[in-house]
Motif scaffolding. Structure first.
Motif, PDB file in Angstrom:
ATOM      1  N   GLN A  57      -5.961  -0.214   5.167  1.00 55.35           N
ATOM      2  CA  GLN A  57      -4.609  -0.106   4.627  1.00 55.35           C
ATOM      3  C   GLN A  57      -3.907  -1.455   4.626  1.00 55.35           C
ATOM      4  O   GLN A  57      -3.189  -1.792   3.669  1.00 55.35           O
ATOM      5  N   GLU A  58      -4.092  -2.250   5.671  1.00 54.48           N
ATOM      6  CA  GLU A  58      -3.466  -3.571   5.721  1.00 54.48           C
ATOM      7  C   GLU A  58      -3.959  -4.467   4.584  1.00 54.48           C
ATOM      8  O   GLU A  58      -3.198  -5.285   4.052  1.00 54.48           O
ATOM      9  N   ARG A  59      -5.226  -4.317   4.214  1.00 51.96           N
ATOM     10  CA  ARG A  59      -5.750  -5.109   3.094  1.00 51.96           C
ATOM     11  C   ARG A  59      -5.183  -4.654   1.755  1.00 51.96           C
ATOM     12  O   ARG A  59      -5.002  -5.461   0.841  1.00 51.96           O
ATOM     13  N   LEU A  60      -4.916  -3.352   1.643  1.00 49.71           N
ATOM     14  CA  LEU A  60      -4.401  -2.834   0.377  1.00 49.71           C
ATOM     15  C   LEU A  60      -2.898  -3.014   0.221  1.00 49.71           C
ATOM     16  O   LEU A  60      -2.374  -2.888  -0.886  1.00 49.71           O
ATOM     17  N   MET A  61      -2.212  -3.285   1.314  1.00 45.55           N
ATOM     18  CA  MET A  61      -0.757  -3.382   1.231  1.00 45.55           C
ATOM     19  C   MET A  61      -0.302  -4.559   0.384  1.00 45.55           C
ATOM     20  O   MET A  61       0.739  -4.488  -0.267  1.00 45.55           O
ATOM     21  N   GLY A  62      -1.094  -5.645   0.346  1.00 51.46           N
ATOM     22  CA  GLY A  62      -0.728  -6.789  -0.490  1.00 51.46           C
ATOM     23  C   GLY A  62      -0.693  -6.438  -1.965  1.00 51.46           C
ATOM     24  O   GLY A  62       0.350  -6.588  -2.632  1.00 51.46           O
ATOM     25  N   PRO A  63      -1.807  -5.924  -2.534  1.00 51.20           N
ATOM     26  CA  PRO A  63      -1.778  -5.552  -3.957  1.00 51.20           C
ATOM     27  C   PRO A  63      -0.818  -4.417  -4.280  1.00 51.20           C
ATOM     28  O   PRO A  63      -0.400  -4.276  -5.429  1.00 51.20           O
ATOM     29  N   LEU A  64      -0.478  -3.585  -3.282  1.00 45.20           N
ATOM     30  CA  LEU A  64       0.383  -2.422  -3.533  1.00 45.20           C
ATOM     31  C   LEU A  64       1.825  -2.658  -3.127  1.00 45.20           C
ATOM     32  O   LEU A  64       2.583  -1.715  -2.905  1.00 45.20           O
ATOM     33  N   GLY A  65       2.227  -3.918  -2.999  1.00 44.45           N
ATOM     34  CA  GLY A  65       3.624  -4.235  -2.759  1.00 44.45           C
ATOM     35  C   GLY A  65       4.097  -4.015  -1.344  1.00 44.45           C
ATOM     36  O   GLY A  65       5.276  -3.690  -1.144  1.00 44.45           O
ATOM     37  N   GLN A  66       3.203  -4.185  -0.350  1.00 44.60           N
ATOM     38  CA  GLN A  66       3.571  -4.059   1.064  1.00 44.60           C
ATOM     39  C   GLN A  66       4.178  -2.694   1.395  1.00 44.60           C
ATOM     40  O   GLN A  66       5.043  -2.583   2.262  1.00 44.60           O
ATOM     41  N   LYS A  67       3.722  -1.667   0.723  1.00 40.18           N
ATOM     42  CA  LYS A  67       4.204  -0.309   0.964  1.00 40.18           C
ATOM     43  C   LYS A  67       3.149   0.451   1.767  1.00 40.18           C
ATOM     44  O   LYS A  67       2.073   0.758   1.253  1.00 40.18           O
ATOM     45  N   GLU A  68       3.458   0.759   3.045  1.00 44.46           N
ATOM     46  CA  GLU A  68       2.485   1.448   3.880  1.00 44.46           C
ATOM     47  C   GLU A  68       2.188   2.858   3.356  1.00 44.46           C
ATOM     48  O   GLU A  68       1.033   3.288   3.333  1.00 44.46           O
ATOM     49  N   GLY A  69       3.224   3.568   2.933  1.00 44.49           N
ATOM     50  CA  GLY A  69       3.020   4.918   2.430  1.00 44.49           C
ATOM     51  C   GLY A  69       2.167   4.953   1.176  1.00 44.49           C
ATOM     52  O   GLY A  69       1.310   5.827   1.027  1.00 44.49           O
ATOM     53  N   ARG A  70       2.392   3.995   0.268  1.00 40.90           N
ATOM     54  CA  ARG A  70       1.603   3.951  -0.966  1.00 40.90           C
ATOM     55  C   ARG A  70       0.145   3.652  -0.681  1.00 40.90           C
ATOM     56  O   ARG A  70      -0.772   4.301  -1.229  1.00 40.90           O
ATOM     57  N   ALA A  71      -0.130   2.686   0.210  1.00 40.41           N
ATOM     58  CA  ALA A  71      -1.507   2.353   0.552  1.00 40.41           C
ATOM     59  C   ALA A  71      -2.196   3.514   1.255  1.00 40.41           C
ATOM     60  O   ALA A  71      -3.371   3.818   0.989  1.00 40.41           O
ATOM     61  N   ALA A  72      -1.486   4.195   2.158  1.00 38.19           N
ATOM     62  CA  ALA A  72      -2.071   5.339   2.849  1.00 38.19           C
ATOM     63  C   ALA A  72      -2.395   6.462   1.880  1.00 38.19           C
ATOM     64  O   ALA A  72      -3.444   7.121   1.996  1.00 38.19           O
ATOM     65  N   THR A  73      -1.545   6.689   0.893  1.00 40.60           N
ATOM     66  CA  THR A  73      -1.803   7.739  -0.094  1.00 40.60           C
ATOM     67  C   THR A  73      -3.045   7.429  -0.915  1.00 40.60           C
ATOM     68  O   THR A  73      -3.869   8.321  -1.173  1.00 40.60           O
ATOM     69  N   VAL A  74      -3.207   6.186  -1.323  1.00 39.09           N
ATOM     70  CA  VAL A  74      -4.400   5.795  -2.096  1.00 39.09           C
ATOM     71  C   VAL A  74      -5.670   6.012  -1.268  1.00 39.09           C
ATOM     72  O   VAL A  74      -6.670   6.550  -1.760  1.00 39.09           O
ATOM     73  N   ILE A  75      -5.642   5.610  -0.007  1.00 38.94           N
ATOM     74  CA  ILE A  75      -6.824   5.763   0.848  1.00 38.94           C
ATOM     75  C   ILE A  75      -7.181   7.236   1.020  1.00 38.94           C
ATOM     76  O   ILE A  75      -8.353   7.626   0.927  1.00 38.94           O
ATOM     77  N   VAL A  76      -6.191   8.077   1.259  1.00 42.11           N
ATOM     78  CA  VAL A  76      -6.452   9.504   1.470  1.00 42.11           C
ATOM     79  C   VAL A  76      -7.020  10.147   0.212  1.00 42.11           C
ATOM     80  O   VAL A  76      -7.989  10.926   0.267  1.00 42.11           O
ATOM     81  N   LEU A  77      -6.446   9.850  -0.945  1.00 43.55           N
ATOM     82  CA  LEU A  77      -6.933  10.439  -2.196  1.00 43.55           C
ATOM     83  C   LEU A  77      -8.366  10.010  -2.500  1.00 43.55           C
ATOM     84  O   LEU A  77      -9.209  10.832  -2.895  1.00 43.55           O
ATOM     85  N   VAL A  78      -8.665   8.729  -2.307  1.00 37.40           N
ATOM     86  CA  VAL A  78     -10.034   8.254  -2.558  1.00 37.40           C
ATOM     87  C   VAL A  78     -11.010   8.883  -1.563  1.00 37.40           C
ATOM     88  O   VAL A  78     -12.117   9.298  -1.937  1.00 37.40           O
ATOM     89  N   ALA A  79     -10.618   8.981  -0.293  1.00 36.08           N
ATOM     90  CA  ALA A  79     -11.494   9.571   0.724  1.00 36.08           C
ATOM     91  C   ALA A  79     -11.766  11.042   0.435  1.00 36.08           C
ATOM     92  O   ALA A  79     -12.905  11.516   0.581  1.00 36.08           O
ATOM     93  N   ILE A  80     -10.744  11.769   0.010  1.00 34.45           N
ATOM     94  CA  ILE A  80     -10.950  13.186  -0.315  1.00 34.45           C
ATOM     95  C   ILE A  80     -11.873  13.324  -1.517  1.00 34.45           C
ATOM     96  O   ILE A  80     -12.750  14.201  -1.555  1.00 34.45           O
ATOM     97  N   ALA A  81     -11.708  12.462  -2.517  1.00 38.82           N
ATOM     98  CA  ALA A  81     -12.596  12.504  -3.683  1.00 38.82           C
ATOM     99  C   ALA A  81     -14.042  12.234  -3.283  1.00 38.82           C
ATOM    100  O   ALA A  81     -14.979  12.871  -3.792  1.00 38.82           O
ATOM    101  N   ILE A  82     -14.256  11.299  -2.346  1.00 35.80           N
ATOM    102  CA  ILE A  82     -15.621  11.021  -1.879  1.00 35.80           C
ATOM    103  C   ILE A  82     -16.168  12.198  -1.078  1.00 35.80           C
ATOM    104  O   ILE A  82     -17.344  12.562  -1.200  1.00 35.80           O
ATOM    105  N   LEU A  83     -15.325  12.837  -0.259  1.00 34.64           N
ATOM    106  CA  LEU A  83     -15.780  13.970   0.549  1.00 34.64           C
ATOM    107  C   LEU A  83     -16.150  15.172  -0.307  1.00 34.64           C
ATOM    108  O   LEU A  83     -16.987  15.992   0.100  1.00 34.64           O
ATOM    109  N   MET A  84     -15.544  15.286  -1.480  1.00 32.80           N
ATOM    110  CA  MET A  84     -15.843  16.432  -2.319  1.00 32.80           C
ATOM    111  C   MET A  84     -17.301  16.441  -2.782  1.00 32.80           C
ATOM    112  O   MET A  84     -17.855  17.510  -3.055  1.00 32.80           O
ATOM    113  N   VAL A  85     -17.929  15.273  -2.845  1.00 28.75           N
ATOM    114  CA  VAL A  85     -19.323  15.208  -3.304  1.00 28.75           C
ATOM    115  C   VAL A  85     -20.255  15.948  -2.351  1.00 28.75           C
ATOM    116  O   VAL A  85     -20.975  16.870  -2.768  1.00 28.75           O
ATOM    117  N   PRO A  86     -20.316  15.596  -1.046  1.00 27.85           N
ATOM    118  CA  PRO A  86     -21.225  16.348  -0.166  1.00 27.85           C
ATOM    119  C   PRO A  86     -20.815  17.801   0.009  1.00 27.85           C
ATOM    120  O   PRO A  86     -21.685  18.669   0.170  1.00 27.85           O
TER     121      PRO A  86
END
Length: 362
Positions: A57-86
């Motif tokens: 999340q700290e690495r993504l906060m730079g491209p996402l405008g230093q918004k912790e909530g926005r970076a956390a949302t992106v990580i959760v959505l991508v992780a859930i999409a990856i989990l849906m495969v198995p």
């Protein structure tokens, strides 16, 4: 004598007040624990995921405008999409296996070949196994009726385990969402952890203990659970593309073996032998065999990179944590157990090595 008796009364009254307050605190703590206990494993896994994913999340906060909530949302959505495969592969595999078994029973039944003469020559179990096998090949309905209570218990137990696996994946996704909420307040949570550790261990040792716990959680979560998940994805994709029967269940078995620190070759080598025996050695099967065999050994390369970053956790500690967590808390405990036990192991040895200085007697 009067002042002495008055002081004793005051002392006894003070001790009574202390005992009453301590009793009320104990009752309150126990009551709070009973309320929190159903959510214990879920919240533990959420905290572990939040601590593990926070550097990303700290690495993504730079491209996402230093918004912790926005970076956390992106990580959760991508992780859930990856989990849906198995999860999808596991569900499809179970449904196909059940459908194939029911079709075989309804159409032509299950045909079991008779045992060879060499089976009866096996020591200790040869003769009873050969007799049981022969009855299964000649009179399967009669054998099934004979052992129907045992078959019923095993079937119900298997269905319960499969339901537990499905519930474990659901809890995993819920924990991931809660971890995203924790990450959205990452800095405040980090400061709170340091304050709690400082209150317990003192202002000098508090930040050090908080750093040690954080490093241990990240090392074990990435070096054990993360590697096992990567291994499951690689091996599972190979099984699916090759059309191996029960690919989802086999991939789940690879995940469990990886968390328990057992080699994935216990699954991959028999599958490779099965594919080569049924389809022969050709270009496709050879490529499949090499890919699956290498994917089953990927943990040997990743573990030194992820598990050994300044945290020394013996593999028996991880194994005991995985087995104990699975026994006590099911599939979710399989993930939580190694991390929690590793943290406890590190804190114990930190306490052992942090001995107070011996004062000079002279």
């Amino acid at each position: 004598m009067v002042p002495t008796s008055l002081s004793l009364k005051a002392l006894s009254r003070g001790m009574l007040d202390v005992l009453i307050r301590a009793g009320l605190i104990v009752v309150l703590v126990l009551f709070c624990f009973e309320i929190f206990r159903p959510f214990r494993d879920l919240m533990l896994w959420s905290v572990i995921l939040a601590i593990t994913l926070y550097p990303l999340q700290e690495r993504l906060m730079g491209p996402l405008g230093q918004k912790e909530g926005r970076a956390a949302t992106v990580i959760v959505l991508v992780a859930i999409a990856i989990l849906m495969v198995p999860i999808y592969l596991l569900g499809v595999s179970i449904a196909d296996s059940v459908e194939s078994a029911m079709a075989a029973v309804k159409s032509e039944g299950i045909q079991i070949p008779p045992p060879s003469d060499a089976v009866a020559q096996w020591p200790l179990i040869g003769k009873p196994l050969s007799a049981l096998w022969l009855q299964a090949s000649t009179d399967l309905p009669g054998l099934t009726a004979k052992y129907i209570p045992q078959i019923k218990d095993v079937s119900l137990g298997l269905l319960g385990k499969l339901a537990g696996v499905g519930m474990g994946f659901l809890m995993f996704i819920i924990a991931l969402i809660i971890a995203g909420i924790f990450m959205a307040y990452g800095k405040a949570g980090s400061n709170a952890a340091v304050r709690i550790a400082s209150r317990i261990s003192g202002p000098d040792k508090g930040p050090q203990i908080a750093t040690l716990c954080t490093a241990t959680i990240r090392a074990v979560a990435l070096g054990v659970v993360g590697i096992a998940f990567i291994q499951m994805l690689l091996v599972g994709l190979g099984f699916v593309f090759k059309g191996v029967p029960g690919a989802g269940l086999l991939a789940l078995a690879v995940l469990l073996l990886g968390i328990m620190q057992l080699p994935a070759t216990l699954i991959t080598v028999p599958v490779i032998a099965y594919v080569l025996a049924t389809e022969g050695a050709n270009t496709t099967t050879i490529i499949f065999s090499v890919f699956v065999f290498v994917a089953g050994l990927v943990d040997n390369v990743l573990k030194p990179l992820l598990l050994g970053r300044g945290v020394d956790v013996p593999m028996p500690v991880v194994l005991i944590g995985a087995l104990g967590g699975m026994v006590t808390s099911g599939i979710l405990g399989l993930f939580i157990g190694p991390v929690v036990l590793a943290v406890g192991y590190q804190l114990f040895w930190q306490w052992v090595e942090d001995r107070p200085p011996v004062e000079d007697e002279y």
